[in-house]
Design an enzyme around this catalytic site. Structure first.
Site, mmCIF file in Angstrom:
data_model
loop_
_atom_site.group_PDB
_atom_site.id
_atom_site.type_symbol
_atom_site.label_atom_id
_atom_site.label_comp_id
_atom_site.label_asym_id
_atom_site.label_seq_id
_atom_site.Cartn_x
_atom_site.Cartn_y
_atom_site.Cartn_z
ATOM 1 N N ASN A 174 0.884 -1.159 0.000
ATOM 2 C CA ASN A 174 0.000 0.000 0.000
ATOM 3 C C ASN A 174 0.923 1.211 0.000
ATOM 4 O O ASN A 174 1.555 1.512 1.012
ATOM 5 C CB ASN A 174 -0.897 -0.004 1.242
ATOM 6 C CG ASN A 174 -1.791 1.220 1.315
ATOM 7 O OD1 ASN A 174 -1.652 2.169 0.548
ATOM 8 N ND2 ASN A 174 -2.709 1.203 2.254
ATOM 9 N N ARG A 223 0.474 4.200 0.368
ATOM 10 C CA ARG A 223 0.135 5.241 1.340
ATOM 11 C C ARG A 223 0.604 4.877 2.753
ATOM 12 O O ARG A 223 0.520 5.695 3.664
ATOM 13 C CB ARG A 223 -1.370 5.506 1.335
ATOM 14 C CG ARG A 223 -1.833 6.117 0.016
ATOM 15 C CD ARG A 223 -3.320 6.373 -0.019
ATOM 16 N NE ARG A 223 -3.711 7.266 1.062
ATOM 17 C CZ ARG A 223 -4.917 7.296 1.591
ATOM 18 N NH1 ARG A 223 -5.852 6.490 1.165
ATOM 19 N NH2 ARG A 223 -5.200 8.134 2.573
ATOM 20 N N CYS A 224 1.097 3.663 2.948
ATOM 21 C CA CYS A 224 1.535 3.190 4.260
ATOM 22 C C CYS A 224 3.048 3.352 4.396
ATOM 23 O O CYS A 224 3.809 2.843 3.567
ATOM 24 C CB CYS A 224 1.134 1.720 4.416
ATOM 25 S SG CYS A 224 1.849 0.916 5.855
ATOM 26 N N SER A 225 3.485 4.029 5.453
ATOM 27 C CA SER A 225 4.925 4.272 5.622
ATOM 28 C C SER A 225 5.705 2.971 5.803
ATOM 29 O O SER A 225 6.800 2.822 5.252
ATOM 30 C CB SER A 225 5.181 5.217 6.797
ATOM 31 O OG SER A 225 4.728 4.636 8.002
#
Length: 118
Positions: free
Chosen positions: A10, A12-14
């Site tokens: 993902n 958007r996930c750090s």
């Protein structure tokens, strides 16, 4: 490397971004699966659970997500099939990132965990 390394990612996930960067730093160009766009099917979720050594799909769920509570996935009356289907229907609930290599899988929390299976 003969076997393809796969990451359920993902962007958007750090932690997912860190894990992908770590793989590349270790000369691994993984197959990137954007699981929110192409969710895993029931068979894939079951296979991931087995490779992760998990006994229940609940272990692979992000239990702090509002959706987890909305769908009442903490209900002990739910069957394993219902939990797996909930992950298929709601890929946002999938713990991430998941890296698969050599028939094993690891969740990249912390990202360094995935190096165990390369």
């Amino acid at each position: 490397m003969s076997e393809t390394v796969k990451i359920y990612h993902n962007p958007r996930c750090s932690k997912s971004r860190e894990t992908l960067a770590l793989l590349k730093e270790n000369s691994v160009e993984p197959e990137v699966v954007l699981y929110l766009e192409t969710p895993p099917d029931v068979a894939t979720v079951q296979k991931l659970l087995k490779m992760l050594g998990m006994s229940s799909a609940r272990e692979l769920m992000r239990s702090k997500e509002a959706l987890y509570k909305e769908l009442q996935l903490g209900d002990s009356a739910l069957t394993e099939a219902q939990l797996v289907q909930a992950l298929v229907d709601n890929p946002k609930l999938l713990e991430r990132p998941i890296v698969v290599s050599h028939g094993k899988a690891r969740i990249g929390r912390p990202p360094e965990q995935v190096l165990e299976i390369l």
